[in-house]
Motif scaffolding. Structure first.
Motif, PDB file in Angstrom:
ATOM      1  N   ALA A   1       0.844  -1.213   0.000  1.00  0.00           N
ATOM      2  CA  ALA A   1       0.000   0.000   0.000  1.00  0.00           C
ATOM      3  C   ALA A   1       0.870   1.250   0.000  1.00  0.00           C
ATOM      4  O   ALA A   1       0.641   2.184  -0.779  1.00  0.00           O
ATOM      5  CB  ALA A   1      -0.935  -0.004   1.209  1.00  0.00           C
ATOM      6  N   ILE A   2       1.904   1.271   0.866  1.00  0.00           N
ATOM      7  CA  ILE A   2       2.789   2.441   0.948  1.00  0.00           C
ATOM      8  C   ILE A   2       3.593   2.575  -0.342  1.00  0.00           C
ATOM      9  O   ILE A   2       3.724   3.674  -0.886  1.00  0.00           O
ATOM     10  CB  ILE A   2       3.757   2.326   2.161  1.00  0.00           C
ATOM     11  N   HIS A   3       4.120   1.447  -0.822  1.00  0.00           N
ATOM     12  CA  HIS A   3       4.910   1.484  -2.063  1.00  0.00           C
ATOM     13  C   HIS A   3       4.089   2.050  -3.218  1.00  0.00           C
ATOM     14  O   HIS A   3       4.564   2.905  -3.973  1.00  0.00           O
ATOM     15  CB  HIS A   3       5.427   0.090  -2.410  1.00  0.00           C
ATOM     16  N   ARG A   4       2.859   1.587  -3.356  1.00  0.00           N
ATOM     17  CA  ARG A   4       2.002   2.067  -4.467  1.00  0.00           C
ATOM     18  C   ARG A   4       1.762   3.566  -4.357  1.00  0.00           C
ATOM     19  O   ARG A   4       1.782   4.297  -5.351  1.00  0.00           O
ATOM     20  CB  ARG A   4       0.666   1.314  -4.483  1.00  0.00           C
ATOM     21  N   LYS A   5       1.557   4.019  -3.130  1.00  0.00           N
ATOM     22  CA  LYS A   5       1.293   5.452  -2.911  1.00  0.00           C
ATOM     23  C   LYS A   5       2.524   6.292  -3.289  1.00  0.00           C
ATOM     24  O   LYS A   5       2.412   7.312  -3.976  1.00  0.00           O
ATOM     25  CB  LYS A   5       0.928   5.680  -1.441  1.00  0.00           C
ATOM     26  N   ILE A   6       3.712   5.839  -2.854  1.00  0.00           N
ATOM     27  CA  ILE A   6       4.941   6.590  -3.174  1.00  0.00           C
ATOM     28  C   ILE A   6       5.215   6.512  -4.672  1.00  0.00           C
ATOM     29  O   ILE A   6       5.623   7.495  -5.294  1.00  0.00           O
ATOM     30  CB  ILE A   6       6.149   6.063  -2.373  1.00  0.00           C
ATOM     31  N   MET A   7       4.963   5.332  -5.254  1.00  0.00           N
ATOM     32  CA  MET A   7       5.224   5.152  -6.682  1.00  0.00           C
ATOM     33  C   MET A   7       4.370   6.115  -7.510  1.00  0.00           C
ATOM     34  O   MET A   7       4.834   6.674  -8.505  1.00  0.00           O
ATOM     35  CB  MET A   7       4.946   3.700  -7.080  1.00  0.00           C
ATOM     36  N   GLN A   8       3.149   6.331  -7.079  1.00  0.00           N
ATOM     37  CA  GLN A   8       2.288   7.265  -7.818  1.00  0.00           C
ATOM     38  C   GLN A   8       2.806   8.699  -7.691  1.00  0.00           C
ATOM     39  O   GLN A   8       2.821   9.452  -8.663  1.00  0.00           O
ATOM     40  CB  GLN A   8       0.840   7.173  -7.327  1.00  0.00           C
ATOM     41  N   LYS A   9       3.278   9.059  -6.495  1.00  0.00           N
ATOM     42  CA  LYS A   9       3.878  10.394  -6.310  1.00  0.00           C
ATOM     43  C   LYS A   9       5.109  10.526  -7.206  1.00  0.00           C
ATOM     44  O   LYS A   9       5.343  11.569  -7.807  1.00  0.00           O
ATOM     45  CB  LYS A   9       4.299  10.599  -4.839  1.00  0.00           C
ATOM     46  N   PHE A  10       5.895   9.441  -7.263  1.00  0.00           N
ATOM     47  CA  PHE A  10       7.126   9.492  -8.050  1.00  0.00           C
ATOM     48  C   PHE A  10       6.819   9.589  -9.540  1.00  0.00           C
ATOM     49  O   PHE A  10       7.491  10.308 -10.276  1.00  0.00           O
ATOM     50  CB  PHE A  10       8.005   8.262  -7.764  1.00  0.00           C
ATOM     51  N   ARG A  11       5.819   8.861 -10.001  1.00  0.00           N
ATOM     52  CA  ARG A  11       5.429   8.946 -11.417  1.00  0.00           C
ATOM     53  C   ARG A  11       4.992  10.371 -11.757  1.00  0.00           C
ATOM     54  O   ARG A  11       5.292  10.887 -12.827  1.00  0.00           O
ATOM     55  CB  ARG A  11       4.284   7.970 -11.721  1.00  0.00           C
ATOM     56  N   THR A  12       4.271  10.998 -10.829  1.00  0.00           N
ATOM     57  CA  THR A  12       3.848  12.393 -11.057  1.00  0.00           C
ATOM     58  C   THR A  12       5.072  13.297 -11.148  1.00  0.00           C
ATOM     59  O   THR A  12       5.166  14.147 -12.036  1.00  0.00           O
ATOM     60  CB  THR A  12       2.912  12.865  -9.913  1.00  0.00           C
ATOM     61  N   TYR A  13       6.027  13.078 -10.233  1.00  0.00           N
ATOM     62  CA  TYR A  13       7.279  13.852 -10.272  1.00  0.00           C
ATOM     63  C   TYR A  13       8.003  13.638 -11.603  1.00  0.00           C
ATOM     64  O   TYR A  13       8.498  14.584 -12.212  1.00  0.00           O
ATOM     65  CB  TYR A  13       8.178  13.447  -9.096  1.00  0.00           C
ATOM     66  N   MET A  14       8.044  12.389 -12.068  1.00  0.00           N
ATOM     67  CA  MET A  14       8.733  12.079 -13.325  1.00  0.00           C
ATOM     68  C   MET A  14       8.157  12.876 -14.488  1.00  0.00           C
ATOM     69  O   MET A  14       8.888  13.403 -15.303  1.00  0.00           O
ATOM     70  CB  MET A  14       8.585  10.581 -13.658  1.00  0.00           C
ATOM     71  N   VAL A  15       6.838  12.948 -14.562  1.00  0.00           N
ATOM     72  CA  VAL A  15       6.233  13.601 -15.734  1.00  0.00           C
ATOM     73  C   VAL A  15       6.172  15.120 -15.597  1.00  0.00           C
ATOM     74  O   VAL A  15       6.288  15.843 -16.587  1.00  0.00           O
ATOM     75  CB  VAL A  15       4.827  13.027 -16.071  1.00  0.00           C
ATOM     76  N   VAL A  16       6.024  15.627 -14.367  1.00  0.00           N
ATOM     77  CA  VAL A  16       6.056  17.082 -14.157  1.00  0.00           C
ATOM     78  C   VAL A  16       7.495  17.573 -14.314  1.00  0.00           C
ATOM     79  O   VAL A  16       7.758  18.592 -14.937  1.00  0.00           O
ATOM     80  CB  VAL A  16       5.498  17.461 -12.764  1.00  0.00           C
ATOM     81  N   GLY A  17       8.431  16.791 -13.758  1.00  0.00           N
ATOM     82  CA  GLY A  17       9.845  17.136 -13.848  1.00  0.00           C
ATOM     83  C   GLY A  17      10.298  18.018 -12.702  1.00  0.00           C
ATOM     84  O   GLY A  17       9.522  18.346 -11.805  1.00  0.00           O
ATOM     85  N   GLY A  18      11.578  18.409 -12.752  1.00  0.00           N
ATOM     86  CA  GLY A  18      12.173  19.161 -11.649  1.00  0.00           C
ATOM     87  C   GLY A  18      12.432  20.624 -11.942  1.00  0.00           C
ATOM     88  O   GLY A  18      13.154  21.299 -11.208  1.00  0.00           O
ATOM     89  N   MET A  19      11.848  21.146 -13.036  1.00  0.00           N
ATOM     90  CA  MET A  19      12.009  22.577 -13.309  1.00  0.00           C
ATOM     91  C   MET A  19      11.088  23.363 -12.359  1.00  0.00           C
ATOM     92  O   MET A  19       9.863  23.125 -12.351  1.00  0.00           O
ATOM     93  CB  MET A  19      11.628  22.883 -14.758  1.00  0.00           C
ATOM     94  N   PRO A  20      11.639  24.288 -11.555  1.00  0.00           N
ATOM     95  CA  PRO A  20      10.820  24.974 -10.545  1.00  0.00           C
ATOM     96  C   PRO A  20       9.537  25.595 -11.097  1.00  0.00           C
ATOM     97  O   PRO A  20       8.498  25.550 -10.434  1.00  0.00           O
ATOM     98  CB  PRO A  20      11.766  26.042  -9.985  1.00  0.00           C
ATOM     99  N   GLN A  21       9.589  26.161 -12.308  1.00  0.00           N
ATOM    100  CA  GLN A  21       8.372  26.763 -12.891  1.00  0.00           C
ATOM    101  C   GLN A  21       7.270  25.730 -13.091  1.00  0.00           C
ATOM    102  O   GLN A  21       6.101  25.999 -12.839  1.00  0.00           O
ATOM    103  CB  GLN A  21       8.700  27.370 -14.265  1.00  0.00           C
ATOM    104  N   ALA A  22       7.660  24.547 -13.568  1.00  0.00           N
ATOM    105  CA  ALA A  22       6.685  23.481 -13.805  1.00  0.00           C
ATOM    106  C   ALA A  22       6.131  22.960 -12.482  1.00  0.00           C
ATOM    107  O   ALA A  22       4.928  22.727 -12.341  1.00  0.00           O
ATOM    108  CB  ALA A  22       7.328  22.341 -14.597  1.00  0.00           C
ATOM    109  N   VAL A  23       7.022  22.794 -11.485  1.00  0.00           N
ATOM    110  CA  VAL A  23       6.591  22.319 -10.165  1.00  0.00           C
ATOM    111  C   VAL A  23       5.647  23.341  -9.534  1.00  0.00           C
ATOM    112  O   VAL A  23       4.614  22.986  -8.954  1.00  0.00           O
ATOM    113  CB  VAL A  23       7.806  22.039  -9.246  1.00  0.00           C
ATOM    114  N   ASN A  24       5.985  24.616  -9.678  1.00  0.00           N
ATOM    115  CA  ASN A  24       5.138  25.680  -9.124  1.00  0.00           C
ATOM    116  C   ASN A  24       3.738  25.652  -9.745  1.00  0.00           C
ATOM    117  O   ASN A  24       2.726  25.785  -9.048  1.00  0.00           O
ATOM    118  CB  ASN A  24       5.804  27.036  -9.366  1.00  0.00           C
ATOM    119  N   ALA A  25       3.695  25.443 -11.049  1.00  0.00           N
ATOM    120  CA  ALA A  25       2.396  25.366 -11.741  1.00  0.00           C
ATOM    121  C   ALA A  25       1.587  24.184 -11.223  1.00  0.00           C
ATOM    122  O   ALA A  25       0.365  24.277 -11.026  1.00  0.00           O
ATOM    123  CB  ALA A  25       2.616  25.240 -13.250  1.00  0.00           C
ATOM    124  N   PHE A  26       2.260  23.061 -10.964  1.00  0.00           N
ATOM    125  CA  PHE A  26       1.570  21.873 -10.441  1.00  0.00           C
ATOM    126  C   PHE A  26       1.038  22.142  -9.033  1.00  0.00           C
ATOM    127  O   PHE A  26      -0.104  21.811  -8.718  1.00  0.00           O
ATOM    128  CB  PHE A  26       2.522  20.671 -10.448  1.00  0.00           C
TER     129      PHE A  26
END
Length: 450
Positions: free
Chosen positions: A181-206
């Motif tokens: 359950a915990i792994h699935r929850k973190i994995m979904q957060k990580f997938r979101t991070y992967m597609v949004v990316g680490g550019m601050p402007q994109a993260v801010n928009a999210f």
């Protein structure tokens, strides 16, 4: 919004250790948040600060550097007159922003640090590119730090999540699974991070709840900015850097992700493109992974630079680059990626994020391909280790699996072929952590702990 970044603590460490004896140079790709974090640091840690942004400063400010370095009293008097203010307090800092645009300011650091009345922070991209260091003496009083896009922990901070990271770290250190359950929850957060990316402007928009189409629009603008930089380089050098950059997704779809020049031009040769590839890597918009002919601890000694892979510096930008060639709407594609039901080659996205995380963790990127004759086979087979790291003076092989597939022949035969002892062996995949057959199987999001 100013996000919490790990770079802040690195700047603090520099300030304490240096005690004014060196300037700090923050280098990284454009739009990763260098200027923002430096200004935030200056505001909080100094009595006063001044920014010289060399993308905007006029001739008079620049001429002051050229004419008055041998008379610093005049230099500072003129600088304050031109900027319309002085610095107040005993402990002040001057920021040289986009210093690559005016290399003479970088050269002046030697004299300004020796003078001692202020401290200095420089930021820049394309810092080591030839034209930005021609005819200048690079100061030895310069402490250099590389900055990367926001990593997964910084992304979690931006989301207001201060518990996930500790749970992941504890599981990794104790080699204990988190539970489905915990792994699935973190994995979904990580997938979101992967597609949004680490550019601050994109993260801010999210964070602000913008749509994926709006987030993608921001990332397309960043890609266009990078392409403009590459086009300027191409004009001066008649090279093909912009074409190489645009082709990264197509190259990563190759078998084993090896870079094939034939995809650019059937007559293309490595020696004609080597400078363009180096430019992309040095600009930190791409991560180069080099083949080593032998898996020895001194990896660079065995580097075969003509055989390489080229990853995008930010996986969120890779996703946007892929999107450009598809007709589906951004909203549908992003959701499909996050919920793991997209028909595109997700292996290349996973490999890209692993490369990005290893690079941010301080590893240079190498891979190794070799041939081995397994017992009972008639001829030698080809095997490949996706990434090699060095830990405790031993080789640490890393394999990325886009499915739950857990075969590890490439590890087994590597040890037999070279009669070598390995430090840790990692298979990075999408399932929960397990330790089996002296191999750590870790979920994608734990790559940062390697």
């Amino acid at each position: 919004m100013v996000f919490k970044r790990k770079m802040y603590d690195k700047l603090k460490q520099w300030k304490e250790l240096s005690g004014g004896s060196s300037a700090v140079l923050l280098e990284g790709a454009r739009r990763i948040g260098k200027s923002t974090i430096v200004e935030e640091f200056a505001k909080n840690e100094y009595d006063d600060y001044m920014i010289l942004d060399f993308a905007k400063e006029g001739k008079n400010v620049k001429n002051n550097f050229l004419e008055n370095m041998n008379d610093l009293e005049t230099f500072f008097r003129n600088l304050f007159l031109l900027k319309g203010r002085s610095l107040k307090g005993n402990h002040c800092v001057i920021i040289f922003d986009e210093v690559q645009l005016f290399p003479q300011a970088r050269q002046a650091i030697k004299y300004l640090v020796a003078d001692g009345r202020y401290e200095y922070i420089e930021t820049g991209s394309l810092i080591s590119i030839r034209k930005n260091v021609t005819d200048i003496l690079i100061p030895s009083e310069e402490y250099r730090i590389k900055m990367y896009p926001m990593d997964f922990e910084e992304y979690l901070w931006a989301m207001g999540d201060n518990v996930t990271f500790e749970a992941m770290q504890s599981a990794f250190q104790h080699r204990k699974p988190l539970g489905d359950a915990i792994h699935r929850k973190i994995m979904q957060k990580f997938r979101t991070y992967m597609v949004v990316g680490g550019m601050p402007q994109a993260v801010n928009a999210f964070v602000e709840g913008k749509t994926f189409a709006q987030i993608d629009f921001i990332k397309r603008n960043i890609l266009s900015l990078y392409e403009e930089d590459l086009a300027k380089y191409d004009t001066e050098n008649r090279e093909k850097a912009s074409v190489i950059f645009k082709k990264i997704p197509e190259q990563l779809e190759n078998k084993n992700s090896h870079f094939r020049f034939s995809l650019i031009d059937k007559n293309a040769r490595y020696q004609n493109y080597v400078d363009a590839v180096s430019f992309i890597a040095e600009a930190m918009i791409g991560n180069e992974c080099i083949n080593v002919t032998k898996p020895e601890v001194a990896l660079e000694l065995f580097a075969d630079r003509s055989n390489f892979k080229l990853y995008m510096g930010d996986t969120g930008l890779l996703v946007t680059q892929i999107m450009r060639n598809r007709e589906d709407t951004e909203e549908d594609l992003y959701k499909a990626l996050i919920f793991d039901n997209l028909g595109i080659n997700q292996g290349m996205i996973m490999e890209n994020i692993v490369a990005q995380m290893l690079k941010a963790a301080g590893h240079d990127l190498y891979f190794h391909e070799y041939q081995y004759l397994p017992e009972g086979a008639i001829k030698e087979q080809k095997y490949e280790i996706d990434f090699l790291a060095v830990k405790k003076k031993k080789i640490c092989p890393i394999e990325v699996k886009s499915s739950g597939y857990t075969s590890h022949k490439s590890f087994d035969y590597l040890g037999k072929k070279y009669q070598m002892k390995m430090q840790d062996k990692y298979i990075v995949y999408t399932k929960d952590l397990k330790y089996q057959d002296e191999i750590m199987y870790i979920p994608l999001y734990m790559t940062m702990f390697i």
